[in-house]
Design a protein around this motif. Structure first.
Motif, PDB file in Angstrom:
ATOM      1  N   TYR A  25      56.808   4.239  12.570  1.00  0.00           N
ATOM      2  CA  TYR A  25      56.995   5.293  13.554  1.00  0.00           C
ATOM      3  C   TYR A  25      58.474   5.377  13.934  1.00  0.00           C
ATOM      4  CZ  TYR A  25      57.237   1.642  17.159  1.00  0.00           C
ATOM      5  OH  TYR A  25      57.605   0.553  17.902  1.00  0.00           O
ATOM      6  N   ILE A  26      58.830   6.468  14.592  1.00  0.00           N
ATOM      7  CA  ILE A  26      60.197   6.686  15.050  1.00  0.00           C
ATOM      8  C   ILE A  26      60.191   6.621  16.570  1.00  0.00           C
ATOM      9  CG2 ILE A  26      62.241   8.142  14.843  1.00  0.00           C
ATOM     10  CD1 ILE A  26      60.805   9.645  12.619  1.00  0.00           C
ATOM     11  N   SER A  27      61.138   5.932  17.135  1.00  0.00           N
ATOM     12  CA  SER A  27      61.165   5.763  18.585  1.00  0.00           C
ATOM     13  C   SER A  27      61.460   7.096  19.268  1.00  0.00           C
ATOM     14  CB  SER A  27      62.241   4.753  18.985  1.00  0.00           C
ATOM     15  OG  SER A  27      63.533   5.313  18.820  1.00  0.00           O
ATOM     16  N   PRO A  28      60.972   7.289  20.494  1.00  0.00           N
ATOM     17  CA  PRO A  28      61.270   8.518  21.234  1.00  0.00           C
ATOM     18  C   PRO A  28      62.762   8.768  21.383  1.00  0.00           C
ATOM     19  CG  PRO A  28      59.492   7.316  22.298  1.00  0.00           C
ATOM     20  CD  PRO A  28      60.037   6.408  21.214  1.00  0.00           C
ATOM     21  N   THR A  29      63.533   7.714  21.547  1.00  0.00           N
ATOM     22  CA  THR A  29      64.983   7.885  21.682  1.00  0.00           C
ATOM     23  C   THR A  29      65.587   8.470  20.413  1.00  0.00           C
ATOM     24  OG1 THR A  29      65.114   6.004  23.196  1.00  0.00           O
ATOM     25  CG2 THR A  29      67.159   6.695  22.126  1.00  0.00           C
ATOM     26  N   ASP A  30      65.148   7.959  19.253  1.00  0.00           N
ATOM     27  CA  ASP A  30      65.664   8.462  17.992  1.00  0.00           C
ATOM     28  C   ASP A  30      65.219   9.903  17.740  1.00  0.00           C
ATOM     29  OD1 ASP A  30      67.048   6.182  17.415  1.00  0.00           O
ATOM     30  OD2 ASP A  30      65.471   5.293  16.180  1.00  0.00           O
ATOM     31  N   VAL A  31      63.970  10.208  18.086  1.00  0.00           N
ATOM     32  CA  VAL A  31      63.475  11.573  17.923  1.00  0.00           C
ATOM     33  C   VAL A  31      64.283  12.541  18.776  1.00  0.00           C
ATOM     34  CG1 VAL A  31      61.522  13.115  18.375  1.00  0.00           C
ATOM     35  CG2 VAL A  31      61.163  10.940  17.200  1.00  0.00           C
ATOM     36  N   GLU A  32      64.541  12.156  20.009  1.00  0.00           N
ATOM     37  CA  GLU A  32      65.332  12.992  20.902  1.00  0.00           C
ATOM     38  C   GLU A  32      66.727  13.232  20.339  1.00  0.00           C
ATOM     39  OE1 GLU A  32      66.246  15.200  24.408  1.00  0.00           O
ATOM     40  OE2 GLU A  32      64.340  14.466  23.620  1.00  0.00           O
TER      41      GLU A  32
ATOM     42  N   GLN B 158      48.832   8.433  20.776  1.00  0.00           N
ATOM     43  CA  GLN B 158      48.084   8.697  21.996  1.00  0.00           C
ATOM     44  C   GLN B 158      47.909   7.413  22.799  1.00  0.00           C
ATOM     45  OE1 GLN B 158      44.403  10.627  21.013  1.00  0.00           O
ATOM     46  NE2 GLN B 158      45.414  12.281  19.896  1.00  0.00           N
ATOM     47  N   GLY B 159      48.134   7.535  24.093  1.00  0.00           N
ATOM     48  CA  GLY B 159      47.957   6.379  24.959  1.00  0.00           C
ATOM     49  C   GLY B 159      49.049   5.337  24.792  1.00  0.00           C
ATOM     50  N   ASP B 160      50.080   5.682  24.032  1.00  0.00           N
ATOM     51  CA  ASP B 160      51.161   4.730  23.776  1.00  0.00           C
ATOM     52  C   ASP B 160      52.405   5.553  23.491  1.00  0.00           C
ATOM     53  OD1 ASP B 160      52.956   2.871  22.816  1.00  0.00           O
ATOM     54  OD2 ASP B 160      51.407   1.666  21.866  1.00  0.00           O
ATOM     55  N   SER B 161      53.387   5.462  24.319  1.00  0.00           N
ATOM     56  CA  SER B 161      54.566   6.329  24.198  1.00  0.00           C
ATOM     57  C   SER B 161      55.660   5.724  23.335  1.00  0.00           C
ATOM     58  CB  SER B 161      55.128   6.622  25.594  1.00  0.00           C
ATOM     59  OG  SER B 161      55.514   5.414  26.242  1.00  0.00           O
ATOM     60  N   ARG B 162      55.322   4.714  22.560  1.00  0.00           N
ATOM     61  CA  ARG B 162      56.387   3.989  21.856  1.00  0.00           C
ATOM     62  C   ARG B 162      57.036   4.797  20.739  1.00  0.00           C
ATOM     63  NH1 ARG B 162      53.577  -1.202  19.657  1.00  0.00           N
ATOM     64  NH2 ARG B 162      52.122  -0.725  21.331  1.00  0.00           N
ATOM     65  N   GLY B 163      56.335   5.814  20.188  1.00  0.00           N
ATOM     66  CA  GLY B 163      56.993   6.524  19.117  1.00  0.00           C
ATOM     67  C   GLY B 163      56.186   7.630  18.483  1.00  0.00           C
ATOM     68  N   TYR B 164      56.782   8.204  17.406  1.00  0.00           N
ATOM     69  CA  TYR B 164      56.209   9.326  16.684  1.00  0.00           C
ATOM     70  C   TYR B 164      55.979   8.940  15.225  1.00  0.00           C
ATOM     71  CZ  TYR B 164      57.661  12.205  20.663  1.00  0.00           C
ATOM     72  OH  TYR B 164      57.818  12.738  21.916  1.00  0.00           O
ATOM     73  N   VAL B 165      54.858   9.391  14.672  1.00  0.00           N
ATOM     74  CA  VAL B 165      54.494   9.096  13.294  1.00  0.00           C
ATOM     75  C   VAL B 165      54.795  10.322  12.431  1.00  0.00           C
ATOM     76  CG1 VAL B 165      52.620   8.484  11.719  1.00  0.00           C
ATOM     77  CG2 VAL B 165      52.691   7.522  14.038  1.00  0.00           C
TER      78      VAL B 165
END
Length: 500
Positions: free
Chosen positions: A340-347, A367-374
């Motif tokens: 997954y990609i971290s929210p910071t990196d996605v931003e 879902q239910g976990d804000s650690r990242g994006y798949v």
């Protein structure tokens, strides 16, 4: 510890000796007598080359989605408490030393040259066969075989050879690089310089282009009904799954851009613009080839692979089994290999632009976990039948980016056209604010950003950074040098006297 940027994790494949890949064996001599006596034999050999390209060591896994965009797209381990996670962390830091990656490096090399050997065998047996084969089949099969040989050698050059060619003229004129194999022989193929090798790639592509230009169904020399009448076995079905004429032009653009001289920049631009002109606003639509230059109204869960934008894809059998441990939309703490990609990196990558469909429709947040994006491009469960098992190796956005870069860096820059080509993709990805009033350097920076946004989980960014000679890359603190960019030659090649 010597460090290398690695495009794969681990492999358990046992390798054969060097002679197994280059020698003409008794088995191939037997096959020459009967296998190549019919059109079906040549068709089977060609399709066999494509199937070999889908091997896990090549584009079926290691050199496509499993490359996981190691530069600029940091995929994170789920937890740091397992050996798999530790391995992923080490991978992200590029801390594999030479001894740890021998089997992976050698397997890529071996499988790539195996494809080349198979193409050479078929090409050798095509000599003198033009009269006995249908002229359309003869030209198309020979053109594709030459294109396959060029494609494989070019990626070997990109992996094991130098990048940043425009700043390396002296080195490339003196140092040897990969062997360019064009014959079947037990005599080892000599190494040539980088420039000589590049010219051999170009020679093969130009020959392939000539064979395909008048006979490929997508060039429309004959009406569709003509190909239907001679295509009883569906040989011409879906040209995007083969190295068609426009895919060859795209590969030419890649090769010329890699070389990077002003003359080559012009040639890369010409190749890219020929494709863009052919695509137009409605796409190439010929028989079963459907390639479109925009998909904004259509991107949904069923077609997130963007296969309809592909100039060249491979049909990889059972992708699901290969990705099930890595592409997990709702992973949990025990899914140690989930990517997954971290929210910071996605931003950072998408610059907070929430209208960009590459962010809103191509990535799923857990879902239910804000650690990242798949990244969901190849998640098979959501894809429709057309998009399943397809791994795109050349997609149209890259052609627009190549054209934009060439306009910005040619001897006579055209910055307006560079921005037009760049804005075309941005607009069709949902970004309504165009880029305007930028100088050449600013345009190049925007192109790099667009590569980031567009090609997550497609194995493209490694080559982009290497080609442009980036010294500093995201998520890596050390200065990038050849130590990191060059995959070292396999041990048996070094022992046989080959140098890098």
């Amino acid at each position: 510890m010597k460090k290398y940027i690695l495009i794969l994790l681990t492999s358990v494949v046992t390798l054969s000796s060097c002679s197994d890949w280059f020698d003409v064996t008794s088995g191939s001599e037997i096959r020459e007598k009967d296998h190549y006596s019919t059109l079906a034999g040549f068709q089977q050999s060609l399709i066999g080359c494509y199937i070999s390209m889908t091997d896990n060591a090549l584009y079926g896994k290691e050199l496509s989605w499993y490359a996981i965009e190691i530069l600029g797209h940091q995929f994170n381990p789920v937890t740091s408490n397992s050996s798999n996670s530790r391995e992923m962390q080490e991978y992200e830091k590029f801390n594999y030393d030479h001894t740890q990656i021998f089997s992976d490096i050698e397997n890529i090399w071996a499988k790539a040259y195996s494809v080349i050997t198979n193409a050479n065998e078929a090409l050798t047996n095509m000599e003198g066969q033009e009269a006995s084969l249908n002229e359309v089949y003869y030209h198309v099969i020979k053109g594709e075989l030459l294109a396959i040989r060029a494609y494989m050698h070019f990626d070997l050059l990109r992996l094991y050879g130098y990048g940043d060619w425009k700043n390396r003229s002296a080195e490339l004129n003196s140092k040897k690089t990969i062997p360019y194999v064009t014959t079947l022989s037990s005599i080892p193929t000599p190494q040539r310089t980088g420039k000589e090798t590049l010219q051999m790639i170009i020679n093969d592509l130009e020959a392939a282009e000539k064979f395909l230009k008048e006979y490929d169904p997508i060039t429309k020399k004959h009406p569709a009904s003509y190909y239907t009448s001679i295509d009883a076995d569906g040989f011409f079905k879906d040209r995007t799954l083969r190295l068609n004429y426009y895919a060859v032009k795209a590969l030419e653009a890649r090769v010329y851009l890699w070389e990077g001289s002003k003359e080559s920049i012009d040639k890369a631009l010409n190749a890219a613009e020929e494709i863009i002109k052919a695509i137009g606003d409605n796409g190439i639509v010929m028989d079963d080839m459907y390639t479109y230059s925009y998909l904004l109204p259509e991107i949904s869960q069923s077609n997130r692979s963007l296969a309809s934008e592909a100039l060249f894809s491979l049909d990889v059998s059972d992708v699901t089994s290969k990705i099930t441990s890595y592409i997990i939309p709702n992973f949990v703490n025990t899914d140690y290999t989930a990517m997954y990609i971290s929210p910071t990196d996605v931003e950072s990558i998408y610059e907070g632009i929430n209208s960009d469909v590459r962010f809103t429709r191509m990535l799923d947040q857990t879902q239910g976990d804000s650690r990242g994006y798949v990244p969901m491009k190849i998640h098979q469960a959501s894809l429709d039948a057309f998009n399943k098992n397809r791994l795109s190796l050349i997609r149209l956005p890259e052609i627009f980016y190549i054209a934009a870069e060439c306009y910005a860096t040619s001897a006579t820059p055209n910055l307006d056209m560079a921005l037009q080509r760049l804005n075309k993709i941005r607009e069709n990805r949902g970004i309504s604010t165009p880029l305007e009033n930028l100088n050449a350097d600013q345009i190049i920076k925007e192109i790099q950003k667009e590569y980031h946004k567009e090609f997550i989980s497609e194995g493209v960014m490694f080559y982009y950074y290497k080609r442009t000679g980036c010294k500093s890359i995201p998520n890596y603190s050390e200065e990038m040098t050849d130590t990191q960019y060059l995959l070292p030659y396999p041990t048996f090649e070094i022992q046989s006297g080959r140098v890098q």
